[in-house]
Write an enzyme that holds these catalytic residues in place. Structure first.
Site, PDB file in Angstrom:
ATOM      1  N   SER A  40       0.869  -1.174   0.000  1.00  0.00           N
ATOM      2  CA  SER A  40       0.000   0.000   0.000  1.00  0.00           C
ATOM      3  C   SER A  40       0.908   1.226   0.000  1.00  0.00           C
ATOM      4  O   SER A  40       1.015   1.950   0.972  1.00  0.00           O
ATOM      5  CB  SER A  40      -0.924  -0.004   1.215  1.00  0.00           C
ATOM      6  OG  SER A  40      -0.210   0.215   2.403  1.00  0.00           O
ATOM      7  N   HIS A 151      -3.255  -6.002   2.543  1.00  0.00           N
ATOM      8  CA  HIS A 151      -2.364  -7.015   3.117  1.00  0.00           C
ATOM      9  C   HIS A 151      -3.034  -8.366   3.323  1.00  0.00           C
ATOM     10  O   HIS A 151      -2.407  -9.309   3.803  1.00  0.00           O
ATOM     11  CB  HIS A 151      -1.809  -6.545   4.462  1.00  0.00           C
ATOM     12  CG  HIS A 151      -0.897  -5.364   4.346  1.00  0.00           C
ATOM     13  ND1 HIS A 151      -0.489  -4.621   5.414  1.00  0.00           N
ATOM     14  CD2 HIS A 151      -0.305  -4.803   3.258  1.00  0.00           C
ATOM     15  CE1 HIS A 151       0.296  -3.635   5.001  1.00  0.00           C
ATOM     16  NE2 HIS A 151       0.420  -3.727   3.699  1.00  0.00           N
ATOM     17  N   GLN A 159      -6.585  -1.441   7.172  1.00  0.00           N
ATOM     18  CA  GLN A 159      -5.471  -2.311   6.776  1.00  0.00           C
ATOM     19  C   GLN A 159      -4.815  -3.042   7.944  1.00  0.00           C
ATOM     20  O   GLN A 159      -4.429  -4.198   7.819  1.00  0.00           O
ATOM     21  CB  GLN A 159      -4.432  -1.452   6.054  1.00  0.00           C
ATOM     22  CG  GLN A 159      -3.165  -2.174   5.643  1.00  0.00           C
ATOM     23  CD  GLN A 159      -2.210  -1.239   4.905  1.00  0.00           C
ATOM     24  OE1 GLN A 159      -2.411  -0.948   3.743  1.00  0.00           O
ATOM     25  NE2 GLN A 159      -1.198  -0.755   5.596  1.00  0.00           N
ATOM     26  N   GLU A 160      -4.663  -2.340   9.075  1.00  0.00           N
ATOM     27  CA  GLU A 160      -3.903  -2.932  10.178  1.00  0.00           C
ATOM     28  C   GLU A 160      -4.576  -2.656  11.520  1.00  0.00           C
ATOM     29  O   GLU A 160      -4.916  -1.518  11.819  1.00  0.00           O
ATOM     30  CB  GLU A 160      -2.485  -2.319  10.236  1.00  0.00           C
ATOM     31  CG  GLU A 160      -1.732  -2.471   8.941  1.00  0.00           C
ATOM     32  CD  GLU A 160      -0.385  -1.737   8.927  1.00  0.00           C
ATOM     33  OE1 GLU A 160       0.039  -1.233   9.986  1.00  0.00           O
ATOM     34  OE2 GLU A 160       0.222  -1.679   7.852  1.00  0.00           O
ATOM     35  N   GLU A 201       1.719  -9.421   7.105  1.00  0.00           N
ATOM     36  CA  GLU A 201       2.546  -8.950   8.212  1.00  0.00           C
ATOM     37  C   GLU A 201       2.445  -9.853   9.430  1.00  0.00           C
ATOM     38  O   GLU A 201       2.759  -9.451  10.553  1.00  0.00           O
ATOM     39  CB  GLU A 201       2.197  -7.492   8.542  1.00  0.00           C
ATOM     40  CG  GLU A 201       2.486  -6.575   7.354  1.00  0.00           C
ATOM     41  CD  GLU A 201       2.399  -5.095   7.671  1.00  0.00           C
ATOM     42  OE1 GLU A 201       1.834  -4.734   8.706  1.00  0.00           O
ATOM     43  OE2 GLU A 201       2.917  -4.302   6.863  1.00  0.00           O
ATOM     44  N   ASP A 238      -4.197   1.301  11.459  1.00  0.00           N
ATOM     45  CA  ASP A 238      -3.812   2.031  10.252  1.00  0.00           C
ATOM     46  C   ASP A 238      -4.929   1.836   9.243  1.00  0.00           C
ATOM     47  O   ASP A 238      -5.107   0.732   8.727  1.00  0.00           O
ATOM     48  CB  ASP A 238      -2.477   1.478   9.705  1.00  0.00           C
ATOM     49  CG  ASP A 238      -2.038   2.195   8.420  1.00  0.00           C
ATOM     50  OD1 ASP A 238      -2.732   3.152   7.986  1.00  0.00           O
ATOM     51  OD2 ASP A 238      -0.994   1.801   7.851  1.00  0.00           O
ATOM     52  N   GLU A 282      -3.566   5.746  12.187  1.00  0.00           N
ATOM     53  CA  GLU A 282      -2.722   6.127  11.056  1.00  0.00           C
ATOM     54  C   GLU A 282      -3.568   6.293   9.803  1.00  0.00           C
ATOM     55  O   GLU A 282      -4.500   5.520   9.570  1.00  0.00           O
ATOM     56  CB  GLU A 282      -1.663   5.036  10.847  1.00  0.00           C
ATOM     57  CG  GLU A 282      -0.676   5.325   9.727  1.00  0.00           C
ATOM     58  CD  GLU A 282       0.367   4.212   9.616  1.00  0.00           C
ATOM     59  OE1 GLU A 282       0.704   3.580  10.642  1.00  0.00           O
ATOM     60  OE2 GLU A 282       0.834   3.968   8.486  1.00  0.00           O
ATOM     61  N   ASP A 309       1.227   8.785   7.081  1.00  0.00           N
ATOM     62  CA  ASP A 309       2.140   7.882   6.371  1.00  0.00           C
ATOM     63  C   ASP A 309       2.111   8.231   4.873  1.00  0.00           C
ATOM     64  O   ASP A 309       2.963   8.990   4.391  1.00  0.00           O
ATOM     65  CB  ASP A 309       1.718   6.426   6.644  1.00  0.00           C
ATOM     66  CG  ASP A 309       2.458   5.419   5.771  1.00  0.00           C
ATOM     67  OD1 ASP A 309       3.495   5.768   5.185  1.00  0.00           O
ATOM     68  OD2 ASP A 309       2.010   4.255   5.675  1.00  0.00           O
ATOM     69  N   LYS A 334       9.606   5.462   7.078  1.00  0.00           N
ATOM     70  CA  LYS A 334      10.024   4.251   6.369  1.00  0.00           C
ATOM     71  C   LYS A 334      11.223   4.599   5.501  1.00  0.00           C
ATOM     72  O   LYS A 334      11.121   5.449   4.609  1.00  0.00           O
ATOM     73  CB  LYS A 334       8.893   3.754   5.465  1.00  0.00           C
ATOM     74  CG  LYS A 334       7.657   3.239   6.182  1.00  0.00           C
ATOM     75  CD  LYS A 334       6.495   3.107   5.194  1.00  0.00           C
ATOM     76  CE  LYS A 334       5.308   2.356   5.771  1.00  0.00           C
ATOM     77  NZ  LYS A 334       4.091   2.562   4.935  1.00  0.00           N
ATOM     78  N   HIS A 362       8.470  -1.062   9.404  1.00  0.00           N
ATOM     79  CA  HIS A 362       8.866  -2.065   8.395  1.00  0.00           C
ATOM     80  C   HIS A 362       8.006  -1.851   7.149  1.00  0.00           C
ATOM     81  O   HIS A 362       7.191  -0.931   7.111  1.00  0.00           O
ATOM     82  CB  HIS A 362       8.617  -3.471   8.966  1.00  0.00           C
ATOM     83  CG  HIS A 362       7.149  -3.754   9.190  1.00  0.00           C
ATOM     84  ND1 HIS A 362       6.609  -5.007   9.260  1.00  0.00           N
ATOM     85  CD2 HIS A 362       6.090  -2.901   9.338  1.00  0.00           C
ATOM     86  CE1 HIS A 362       5.310  -4.933   9.446  1.00  0.00           C
ATOM     87  NE2 HIS A 362       4.970  -3.675   9.501  1.00  0.00           N
ATOM     88  N   ARG A 363       8.117  -2.692   6.131  1.00  0.00           N
ATOM     89  CA  ARG A 363       7.173  -2.712   5.018  1.00  0.00           C
ATOM     90  C   ARG A 363       6.475  -4.068   5.005  1.00  0.00           C
ATOM     91  O   ARG A 363       6.953  -5.027   5.627  1.00  0.00           O
ATOM     92  CB  ARG A 363       7.882  -2.499   3.660  1.00  0.00           C
ATOM     93  CG  ARG A 363       8.584  -1.178   3.481  1.00  0.00           C
ATOM     94  CD  ARG A 363       7.762   0.040   3.841  1.00  0.00           C
ATOM     95  NE  ARG A 363       6.531   0.242   3.086  1.00  0.00           N
ATOM     96  CZ  ARG A 363       6.374   1.131   2.118  1.00  0.00           C
ATOM     97  NH1 ARG A 363       7.382   1.906   1.769  1.00  0.00           N
ATOM     98  NH2 ARG A 363       5.214   1.301   1.514  1.00  0.00           N
ATOM     99  N   LYS A 385       6.645  -0.085  14.408  1.00  0.00           N
ATOM    100  CA  LYS A 385       5.740  -1.176  14.033  1.00  0.00           C
ATOM    101  C   LYS A 385       6.483  -2.088  13.080  1.00  0.00           C
ATOM    102  O   LYS A 385       7.061  -1.640  12.091  1.00  0.00           O
ATOM    103  CB  LYS A 385       4.417  -0.658  13.468  1.00  0.00           C
ATOM    104  CG  LYS A 385       4.451   0.099  12.158  1.00  0.00           C
ATOM    105  CD  LYS A 385       3.029   0.241  11.582  1.00  0.00           C
ATOM    106  CE  LYS A 385       3.027   0.903  10.221  1.00  0.00           C
ATOM    107  NZ  LYS A 385       1.712   0.927   9.570  1.00  0.00           N
TER     108      LYS A 385
HETATM  109  P1  PGA Z   1       3.011  -1.188   3.182  1.00  0.00           P
HETATM  110  O1  PGA Z   1       2.082  -1.016   4.453  1.00  0.00           O
HETATM  111  O2  PGA Z   1       4.362  -1.608   3.608  1.00  0.00           O
HETATM  112  O3  PGA Z   1       2.293  -2.238   2.350  1.00  0.00           O
HETATM  113  O4  PGA Z   1       3.024   0.156   2.485  1.00  0.00           O
HETATM  114  C1  PGA Z   1       2.517  -0.397   5.622  1.00  0.00           C
HETATM  115  C2  PGA Z   1       1.742   0.854   5.939  1.00  0.00           C
HETATM  116  O5  PGA Z   1       0.851   1.294   5.175  1.00  0.00           O
HETATM  117  O6  PGA Z   1       1.996   1.465   6.974  1.00  0.00           O
HETATM  118 ZN    ZN Z   2       0.420   3.061   6.667  1.00  0.00          ZN
END
Ligand code: PGA
Ligand code: ZN
Length: 425
Positions: A40, A151, A159-160, A201, A238, A282, A309, A334, A362-363, A385
């Site tokens: 993403s 993911h 997403q998270e 993840e 997130d 996030e 982000d 990142k 991380h990614r 994270k």
């Molecule tokens: P990504 O996801 O590594 O797939 O970009 C992480 C995030 O969005 O924080």
């Molecule tokens: Zn993010």
């Protein structure tokens, strides 16, 4: 001095090709680093150079590898590995584009990180010490235990869903609480009749009906594991909202509803009211929707941490604009969004100077490389994270923190700093 640099194509946790670089010094020391890759990704990230064509679904990185082995190798020969800023600037100038599109951010970052590793080794220091000096603290870690969005192959749009230890006597103590909660969560998901397969993840990826259901499961798992939600284990998420934003209508297509930005904000507020243990959000709005992102921060930025982000992509120029706009109160960091160690340090410094907290990340596509763990400690980024406490490419980062804690000692451990430490405005 640097004798040569050499790269190769290796594979990441999703089975996609990525760059690994070696920096070889005249004294025989070799620094090595591997580059992660997002799914993403933000639109304004530095360019991850992919070969295209038929080979490896077009995702090969042989062009980036070749750029390291030829142009970058020539430019860095004879340079001092301990002058990270100089090395990084040499590569930025050699590339000549604003977003590292010519040589590839994956080529440049691999060499940038490998240079730091070589320099640490040649000065006989652990990486976190070489990059960070003294007075270091271990981060508060955030663990993505339910995966949605890009993911995972389920219908959850957030997403998270992350859990974080807020009360702990050491990093190890906090991490043990997280693993207990993770294993309990698996039972909670099974008991509800869902599958417990994992997402990218390392978090579970059950096909839940809604984000509220995911949060309810986390809440139950924390309790069942014997902890108090919000007091010992807190929750973060997130939304990665760029991925459910409709750029034509400016609405958000979220879990079967079409929300205006205001309605989406009301939905988040409902989540905060129902689950007061949520301490960090996030990307609640899209990377194209700075006005609503800023309005959300104005409304709730004193209540929760709000992280940018995708809108800022670890880019100091964009971070400066975001700060001027009052967007978010925290910046996600990142390395591969910007492409050099030096620029990442500048991004962190800029955020901090303006009272923003920072979370290192991380990614979703990772390797066994643990650079990010050392880098988090070195910069006192305070938060990290790096995925669930499962899957080696995730756990290895936490194992590295356990090793660092052994050296730094429990006194070097940053204790719970939420929410009292959240200083902004
Ligand atoms: P990504 O996801 O590594 O797939 O970009 C992480 C995030 O969005 O924080
Ligand atoms: Zn993010």
């Amino acid at each position: 001095f640097i004798d040569s640099v050499k790269a190769r194509e290796i594979f990441d946790s999703r089975g996609n090709p990525t760059v690994e670089a070696d920096v070889i010094l005249s004294n025989g020391i070799v620094g090595r680093a591997a580059v992660p890759s997002g799914a993403s990704t933000g639109e304004k990230e530095a360019v991850e150079l992919r070969d295209g064509g038929q080979r490896l679904q077009g995702k090969g990185v042989l062009t980036a590898v070749n750029n390291v082995n030829t142009e970058i190798n020539q430019a860095l020969h004879g340079a001092d590995p301990c002058n990270q800023a100089h090395i990084d600037q040499l590569m930025i100038d050699l590339d000549g584009t604003p977003n590292k599109a010519r040589l590839g951010a994956n080529a440049i970052l691999g060499v940038s990180m490998a240079t730091a590793r070589a320099a640490a080794q040649t000065t006989n220091q652990p990486l976190y010490r070489y990059l960070g000096g003294t007075d270091l603290e271990l981060p508060q870690t955030f663990h993505n235990v339910i995966n949605g969005g890009e993911h995972a192959d389920n219908d959850i749009d957030i997403q998270e869903f992350l859990i974080t230890p807020v009360e702990r006597t050491s990093f190890r103590d906090g991490f043990e609480k997280i693993t207990n909660t993770y294993h309990t969560l698996k039972k909670v998901i099974e008991a509800a009749g869902y599958t417990t397969g994992l997402g990218d993840e390392g978090g579970f990826a059950p096909n839940l009906k809604s984000s509220k259901e995911a949060l309810q499961m986390l809440h139950t798992a924390i309790l069942d594991a014997g902890y108090t939600p919000g007091k010992e284990i807190a929750i973060a998420f997130d939304a990665a909202a760029s991925y459910f934003y409709n750029r034509d209508t400016h609405h958000y297509n979220f879990e079967g509803h079409t929300y205006t930005p205001v309605e989406l904000g009301q939905y988040y507020l409902e989540l905060l009211d129902q689950f007061p243990e949520i301490i960090s959000i996030e990307d609640p709005y899209s990377e194209d929707d700075w006005d609503n992102f800023a309005a959300f921060t104005k409304a709730y930025g004193r209540r929760v941490q709000i992280i940018a982000d995708d809108p800022v992509c670890t880019n100091p120029t964009l971070i400066r604009q975001a700060i001027e706009k009052g967007m978010a109160n925290s910046i996600l960091i990142k390395l591969n969004q910007i492409g050099t160690v030096t620029e990442t340090l500048a991004a962190i410094r800029l955020a901090r100077k303006n009272g923003y907290t920072t979370m290192m990340s991380h990614r979703s596509g990772e390797t066994g490389d643990t650079f990010v763990a050392d880098f988090t400690v070195a910069t006192n980024a305070a938060q990290l994270k790096a995925g669930a406490p499962a899957r080696s490419e995730r756990v290895e980062k936490y194992n590295q923190l356990l090793r660092i804690e052994e050296t730094l000692g429990v006194d070097g451990t940053r204790l719970a700093h939420f929410p009292a430490d959240l200083k902004f405005d």
